[in-house]
Structures are given as structure tokens and as C-alpha cells.
Design a protein around this motif. Structure first.
Motif, short mmCIF file in Angstrom:
data_model
loop_
_atom_site.label_atom_id
_atom_site.label_comp_id
_atom_site.label_asym_id
_atom_site.label_seq_id
_atom_site.Cartn_x
_atom_site.Cartn_y
_atom_site.Cartn_z
N ALA A 133 -7.33 19.40 112.22
CA ALA A 133 -5.91 19.24 112.56
C ALA A 133 -5.23 18.18 111.70
CB ALA A 133 -5.76 18.91 114.04
N TRP A 134 -5.94 17.13 111.33
CA TRP A 134 -5.30 16.04 110.59
C TRP A 134 -4.85 16.48 109.20
CZ3 TRP A 134 -7.17 13.22 106.22
CH2 TRP A 134 -8.43 13.63 105.75
N LEU A 135 -5.46 17.54 108.66
CA LEU A 135 -5.08 18.03 107.34
C LEU A 135 -3.73 18.74 107.34
CD1 LEU A 135 -8.51 19.47 106.13
CD2 LEU A 135 -7.46 17.31 105.47
N LEU A 136 -3.24 19.12 108.53
CA LEU A 136 -1.98 19.85 108.62
C LEU A 136 -0.81 19.01 108.12
CD1 LEU A 136 -2.43 21.67 112.05
CD2 LEU A 136 -2.71 22.61 109.75
N LYS A 137 -0.92 17.70 108.18
CA LYS A 137 0.15 16.84 107.65
C LYS A 137 0.37 17.12 106.17
CE LYS A 137 1.42 13.89 111.00
NZ LYS A 137 2.79 13.53 111.37
N LEU A 138 -0.73 17.19 105.43
CA LEU A 138 -0.63 17.43 104.00
C LEU A 138 -0.23 18.88 103.71
CD1 LEU A 138 -0.95 16.55 101.08
CD2 LEU A 138 -3.41 16.99 101.27
N SER A 139 -0.84 19.84 104.39
CA SER A 139 -0.52 21.24 104.13
C SER A 139 0.93 21.54 104.49
CB SER A 139 -1.47 22.16 104.90
OG SER A 139 -1.43 21.91 106.29
N GLY A 140 1.45 20.90 105.54
CA GLY A 140 2.84 21.10 105.90
C GLY A 140 3.79 20.59 104.84
N LEU A 141 3.48 19.43 104.27
CA LEU A 141 4.30 18.87 103.20
C LEU A 141 4.24 19.75 101.96
CD1 LEU A 141 6.10 16.64 102.09
CD2 LEU A 141 4.04 15.29 101.61
N MET A 142 3.06 20.28 101.66
CA MET A 142 2.90 21.18 100.53
C MET A 142 3.76 22.44 100.72
SD MET A 142 -1.23 20.75 100.20
CE MET A 142 -1.43 22.36 99.46
N ALA A 143 3.78 22.95 101.95
CA ALA A 143 4.60 24.15 102.23
C ALA A 143 6.08 23.86 102.02
CB ALA A 143 4.33 24.62 103.66
N GLU A 144 6.53 22.68 102.44
CA GLU A 144 7.93 22.30 102.24
C GLU A 144 8.27 22.24 100.75
OE1 GLU A 144 9.13 18.75 104.24
OE2 GLU A 144 8.04 19.26 106.07
N LEU A 145 7.36 21.67 99.96
CA LEU A 145 7.59 21.58 98.52
C LEU A 145 7.63 22.96 97.88
CD1 LEU A 145 7.88 20.04 95.89
CD2 LEU A 145 5.40 19.68 95.87
N ASP A 146 6.69 23.84 98.26
CA ASP A 146 6.67 25.19 97.71
C ASP A 146 7.95 25.95 98.06
OD1 ASP A 146 4.21 24.87 96.51
OD2 ASP A 146 3.08 25.69 98.20
N GLU A 147 8.39 25.78 99.29
CA GLU A 147 9.61 26.47 99.73
C GLU A 147 10.82 26.01 98.92
OE1 GLU A 147 12.22 27.23 103.83
OE2 GLU A 147 10.41 25.99 103.87
N ARG A 148 10.90 24.70 98.65
CA ARG A 148 12.03 24.19 97.86
C ARG A 148 11.96 24.69 96.42
NH1 ARG A 148 15.81 24.04 95.77
NH2 ARG A 148 17.37 22.40 95.46
N LEU A 149 10.76 24.76 95.86
CA LEU A 149 10.62 25.23 94.49
C LEU A 149 10.94 26.72 94.38
CD1 LEU A 149 7.38 23.34 93.38
CD2 LEU A 149 9.69 23.01 92.50
N ASP A 150 10.76 27.46 95.47
CA ASP A 150 11.09 28.88 95.46
C ASP A 150 12.60 29.11 95.58
OD1 ASP A 150 8.48 29.65 95.18
OD2 ASP A 150 8.13 29.92 97.32
N GLY A 151 13.34 28.10 96.01
CA GLY A 151 14.78 28.24 96.17
C GLY A 151 15.50 28.31 94.83
N GLU A 152 16.67 28.91 94.85
CA GLU A 152 17.44 29.10 93.61
C GLU A 152 18.41 27.95 93.34
OE1 GLU A 152 19.35 32.87 93.80
OE2 GLU A 152 17.47 34.02 93.77
N GLU A 153 18.72 27.16 94.34
CA GLU A 153 19.65 26.05 94.15
C GLU A 153 19.04 25.01 93.22
OE1 GLU A 153 21.01 24.34 97.74
OE2 GLU A 153 21.69 26.23 98.61
#
Length: 213
Positions: A133-153
Motif C-alpha cells: 500500500a505504501w507504494l501507491l503514493k509514488l504510483s499515484g504521483l506517476m499517474a498524475e504526471l503521465d496524465e498531464r503529459l498526455d494533455g494537449e495544453e
């Protein structure tokens, strides 16, 4: 490893090797002593010449300011304009480094956990079991970064700064946003050379991203 080492390791936490392998080190003995070894996985002859040139530059007084800035995680070219393209390149490098680090951490934690069955069982454990469970902090942040990089803005410098701050609050050197995560992360750094090396790659990637002033 010589037997005498068992009585003279006070303060020594790591053995850093200037070579590509671990074959000249008793890793089991290091583990018993609470130490770890780190190596240079991709060592090239050119590095010797680069080091000699750097030593000469340091002798001439050219590197002191740059070395200090590097240790502080500062950009050495603050005058370079940060465009959407350059910010995306730096953040993609950060995302790749974070994935590499996360995989190394997950591999070690899986070894600690024991048998996990097949791929689906492993995925369910990683997602739902308290051990991971403690690894979810890092994986969640990684998901946020990937989502922003996928954005067109277009990316703004302050967004990159926020991502750098968020990663540094997890893995350092900023004060921890989650004490339990930092405690367990530091334990992995001490115990697992692959995590320590991945951490170094992540720190290099973070150094390219603009930081808060």
C-alpha cells in the motif's frame, strides 16, 4: 569478505564499486552487516578521460561553483528559455526515471512478500494488499504526471516545478510529506542496490526540472 570486517564496520553503510559487476564482493556478508554495494552498470573508457579533464578543471578553479549548484539540484543554465517542448522533454525523462525506480522498489517488496502466483494475482496484491500500500503514493504521483503529459495544453514552468516538489517531498531531499513512506523508502535505499541506483537516475532527472525559488 575478510572476517575482520565484522568488527570494524561502524559508520560504514555502503561499498561503492568503480566497476561493472559485483563478482568481487560477498553480497551475503554485506547484507548480514547491514551494508549494501553499488556499482557502475555501464562503464566506458571515455569516462576516465572525462574524469581527468574534470579534475584539471577543478584544479584551475572552474568547477567549484558548478559542483555546488549540482549538489543543490539547481539548473546550471538558468538563462535558457523553458518552452513547452523543453519542459515536456524534461518531464518525460522524469516519468521514465520514476517508472524505473518504482519497478525496482516493487521487485524488492515482492521478494520480501514471498510467492505471489501469476501476473493477475500479483497485480491484485500490489493494488489491494497492505504490504504494497505504501507504494501507491509514488504510483499515484506517476499517474498524475503521465496524465498531464498526455494533455494537449501547453505546459507552464510552474507545473513542472510542482511535479519536482512533489517527487522531492516523497524521495528527498525536501522534508517528507509522508513520514512512513520516507522511512520505508530509505530502508530500501540501504538494502537494495538496484533501488539506490534508480534513485540516482531519478535525482539526475529531477535536476533538469525547474525548482521553486
Amino acid at each position: 569478505m575478510p572476517p575482520c570486517w565484522s568488527g570494524c564496520t561502524a559508520g560504514v553503510r555502503a561499498i561503492l564499486l568503480r566497476c561493472a559487476g559485483f563478482n568481487n564482493v560477498d553480497l551475503a556478508a554485506l547484507h548480514r552487516l547491514g551494508m549494501f554495494a553499488a556499482r557502475v552498470p555501464a562503464y566506458s573508457p571515455e569516462a576516465v578521460a572525462e574524469h581527468a579533464l574534470a579534475m584539471k578543471a577543478a584544479d584551475l578553479g572552474f568547477l567549484q561553483g558548478t559542483a555546488g549548484a549540482t549538489m543543490m539540484g539547481l539548473r546550471t543554465n538558468p538563462g535558457v528559455e523553458m518552452t513547452d517542448q523543453s519542459l515536456r522533454a524534461d518531464l518525460r525523462d522524469l516519468a521514465r526515471s520514476a517508472r524505473h525506480l518504482h519497478k525496482a522498489m516493487l521487485d524488492v517488496e515482492t521478494q520480501y512478500f514471498g510467492a505471489v502466483g501469476g501476473v493477475l494475482e500479483h497485480l491484485q496484491l500490489v493494488t489491494n494488499h497492505p504490504h504494497f500500500a505504501w507504494l501507491l503514493k509514488l504510483s499515484g504521483l506517476m499517474a498524475e504526471l503521465d496524465e498531464r503529459l498526455d494533455g494537449e495544453e501547453a505546459l507552464e514552468a510552474f507545473e513542472a516545478t510542482q511535479f519536482r516538489t512533489a517527487f522531492e517531498e516523497l524521495v528527498g531531499p525536501r522534508p517528507p510529506i509522508d513520514e512512513e513512506f520516507r522511512k520505508r523508502y530509505l530502508a530500501l535505499l540501504h538494502d537494495a542496490p538496484e533501488v539506490a541506483m534508480a534513485h540516482g537516475v531519478l535525482r539526475q532527472a529531477l535536476g533538469k526540472v525547474p525548482q521553486a525559488r
